[in-house]
Write a protein that holds these residues in place. Structure first.
Motif, PDB file in Angstrom:
ATOM      1  N   SER A 382       0.834  -1.194   0.000  1.00 29.03           N
ATOM      2  CA  SER A 382       0.000   0.000   0.000  1.00 29.03           C
ATOM      3  C   SER A 382       0.870   1.245   0.000  1.00 29.03           C
ATOM      4  N   SER A 413      -4.363   3.650  -2.231  1.00 25.78           N
ATOM      5  CA  SER A 413      -4.499   5.102  -2.291  1.00 25.78           C
ATOM      6  C   SER A 413      -3.374   5.602  -3.186  1.00 25.78           C
ATOM      7  N   HIS A 628     -11.091   4.239   9.235  1.00 22.27           N
ATOM      8  CA  HIS A 628     -10.942   3.672   7.899  1.00 22.27           C
ATOM      9  C   HIS A 628     -12.016   2.618   7.660  1.00 22.27           C
ATOM     10  N   LYS A 633      -9.284   2.251   3.658  1.00 26.30           N
ATOM     11  CA  LYS A 633      -9.497   3.553   3.034  1.00 26.30           C
ATOM     12  C   LYS A 633     -10.067   4.546   4.058  1.00 26.30           C
TER      13      LYS A 633
END
Length: 675
Positions: A382, A413, A628, A633
């Motif tokens: 990530s 992201s 999140h 997210k």
């Protein structure tokens, strides 16, 4: 991804930046995508490669791949030698969105393709899966063993009455047993669905109750951060609340005996039988994935055996350039689509590296340790992990043997420019950095990795093949070098065939096709540059729109989180009932930091000077942590709804949040502002 200035101000003649990395001529020549292009040019009318110009070669190939969809996807099927049990009548019978009809008449089986390498006697004892847990000692599962266990479990599922279309659910971490379960389910034509065991009972039931599984395959617990987490009570609750279950399979990860009425994993996966692969229609359901479900029940997204097979062969074979010599590792959990993509690494004959444990245990460099110990060649993680390594002063290239590693990929992201530079400086200056962007909705990438193209700081390399990616303004006009909605103007084979329990297709239509009928609107805010690169600015439904000037939240995060005092942040643009606009910035501080006037001034100056004076926050507020979704997210839209006065029960589904207790702060803040 972030822009160096407010994305509302495109340059009339964009300057071509210096690339951070470029592949050498030998790498370009040997890339599978190069060989595919020349082969497709000879057989399917694709444009040939342009000698000495990989960028022009890829641009031409991409244009052909979206202008000639049937020819392109037929070429993909032939290049990867897809086995059809019965032949297809045509490639694309209907290109409507939604409702595209791919390869009608064809039958095939995803699991058969995932196990093809096991048919080669020379590879039977090679590792198909290398499994690592928090002790960081890799343990191989050979192709022969994987094939045998899948065959045995598939035979047991058939004995239990599982038929094509029946659902098999997994409450499992990222362990080889999960991959075996998925493949055995696909082999019988069943429909796989999974949740990670850190999901609580309510979150799991919100998902599994929708699809009514016939079999539940579950662990007794899991290990994370050096601790054991017993999940037997949760499993008992799942058994009580899933009345359609015919059988439960017990995987003793913590060593406990099977509960009453459950089957033991070892006893049903040890038979020495030949695998049987049910030949199912191309659009037959393969698995159900779930949206985050932050404001209601998660969407149960159904993707097809054939659509996923072709899309993942294209993505992993052509874009990630993986094959039999590769070891493919992505840090993920079974509750995230990246796990499904990871298992699909088997389709290209790669060895898949599965890791079950904390991303930062015992130290922040844990994922790099796994990559080093397994000889990983393609490592996915990530953007948040990369930035955490940067802040922690990790030096993977200096401290570890990463000589086999050729690509570091990130998703989840946008990877900030500082993340690109950190990988280049601290992993290797000759590292292909593949920031990718896609979604659970298609279980693949819209844009990202291309092994033959340069990497520019803060940008995705290009739109993916077969993906007719556009940036549109609110009137549906295409934009170049300006920010717009992410649009896919032609169908992709892995787009959902439907949502579960959506008989008239209305929820599916509302999710993607309501704003621009007939084309897919994904909900991301992007820039397509005149150089054919892509910049992601965040979710379009959480865009900051101040005085008519829009900016993505990702731009704010990239700037603010460079400051060592800021561990993480959450920025919101809240439209108020009186027509006003309130823009708070919530900050989770690093240990030992204090939100004093000096830090507030530094944050505001960073945004004013580095991004836009219009987007300096109205308030900077310290929070215990940033909430999140269960897949990591930031919870932007639900928190915004809370601050607009929506009751908690309507604003967010607490079962979809990693720490629901954090939400009461925002609810209380909204109440205080109203009083």
């Amino acid at each position: 991804m972030t822009a160096p200035h407010s994305p509302q101000q495109p340059s009339a003649a964009p300057q071509v930046p210096e690339p951070l990395w470029e592949p050498g001529a030998e790498r370009v020549a040997h890339a599978q995508i190069t060989r595919f292009q020349d082969w497709a040019a000879a057989r399917h009318g694709a444009p040939a490669t342009v000698p000495g110009d990989p960028a022009a070669s890829y641009a031409a190939l991409h244009r052909w791949s979206v202008d000639a969809l049937p020819a392109f996807w037929q070429a993909v099927a032939e290049w990867f030698d897809v086995r059809f049990g019965t032949p297809y009548e045509t490639v694309l019978a209907d290109d409507s969105m939604p409702g595209a009809q791919w390869f009608p008449g064809a039958t095939l089986n995803y699991a058969e393709h995932a196990l093809r390498a096991a048919e080669d006697p020379a590879r039977a004892q090679d590792a198909a899966i290398l499994h690592v847990d928090e002790d960081h000692e890799p343990r191989p599962v050979t192709w022969a063993e994987l094939r045998r266990r899948v065959a045995s479990l598939a035979a047991e599922l058939r004995r239990l009455g599982v038929r094509p279309g029946d659902r098999v659910s997994g409450y499992l971490p990222n362990i080889p047993e999960a991959a075996v379960s998925l493949l055995a389910t696909a082999a019988v034509g069943g429909v796989w669905t999974s949740c990670a065991p850190d999901f609580g009972a309510r979150s799991v039931l919100d998902r599994f109750q929708q699809v009514e599984p016939t079999v539940l395959i579950t662990v007794d617990g899991y290990r994370y951060g050096g601790k054991e987490h017993d999940r037997r009570e949760t499993v008992a609750e799942l058994r009580r609340e899933l009345p359609t279950l015919r059988a439960v399979v017990h995987v003793p990860l913590l060593g406990t005996p099977a509960p009453e009425g459950a089957l033991g994993w070892e006893e049903i996966t040890s038979a020495d039988v030949e695998p049987e692969f049910e030949q199912v229609p191309f659009d037959h359901p393969l698995w159900v994935l779930y949206s985050s479900g932050t404001t209601g029940l998660p969407k149960a997204i159904v993707q097809s055996q054939g659509g996923i097979l072709l899309e993942h062969l294209k993505q992993l074979g052509l874009h990630n350039d993986t094959g039999p010599g590769d070891r493919f590792f992505w840090y993920t959990s079974t509750g995230w689509m990246m796990w499904n993509l990871l298992v699909s690494g088997l389709l290209t004959g790669s060895c898949v590296v599965t890791y079950d444990g904390s991303p930062g245990y015992p130290d922040t460099d844990a994922q790099w340790q796994v990559a080093a110990r397994t000889g990983t060649t393609v490592f996915g993680t990530s953007a948040a992990y990369v930035m955490a390594c940067r802040k922690a002063g990790v030096h993977p290239g200096r401290d570890l043997d990463l000589g086999a590693l050729k690509c570091v990929a990130t998703t989840g992201s946008p990877l900030p420019p500082d993340g690109f530079r950190w990988i280049h400086d601290e992993v290797s200056p000759d590292m292909w950095i593949a920031s990718v962007s896609g979604g659970t909705d298609v279980c693949s990438c819209f844009a990202g990795a291309v092994p033959t193209l340069p990497v520019h700081t803060g940008e995705l390399q290009a739109p993916s093949l077969g993906t007719d990616l556009r940036s549109w303004d609110p009137d549906g006009k295409p934009l170049v070098d300006e920010v717009g909605e992410l649009i896919v103007a032609n169908p992709m084979p892995s787009m959902p065939v439907r949502f579960w329990n959506d008989p008239d297709g209305s929820r599916y239509h509302e999710s993607y096709f309501e704003m621009f009928p007939g084309v897919w609107r994904h909900g991301d805010w992007i820039t397509l540059t005149s150089r054919n690169t892509v910049v992601i600015h965040g979710r379009s439904d959480s865009t900051l729109n101040r005085g008519g000037v829009r900016m993505g939240s990702a731009d704010i995060y990239e700037a603010v989180e460079r400051l060592p005092e800021i561990r993480e942040s959450l920025v919101l643009g809240v439209e108020l009932p009186d027509g006003g606009y309130w823009m708070p910035l919530f900050v989770h501080l690093a240990e030992g930091a204090a939100l004093d006037d000096a830090l507030r001034d530094r944050v505001k100056r960073t945004i004013r000077e580095g991004l836009s004076p219009r987007h300096v926050p109205d308030e900077i507020i310290e929070v215990e942590a940033v909430p999140h979704t269960l897949t990591g997210k930031r919870l932007e839209v639900p928190v915004k709804r809370l601050l607009q006065g929506t009751p908690l029960a309507k604003a967010v589904n607490p079962g979809s949040v990693d720490n629901a207790a954090l939400l009461s702060f925002y609810e209380q803040l909204a109440a205080e502002r109203r009083s």
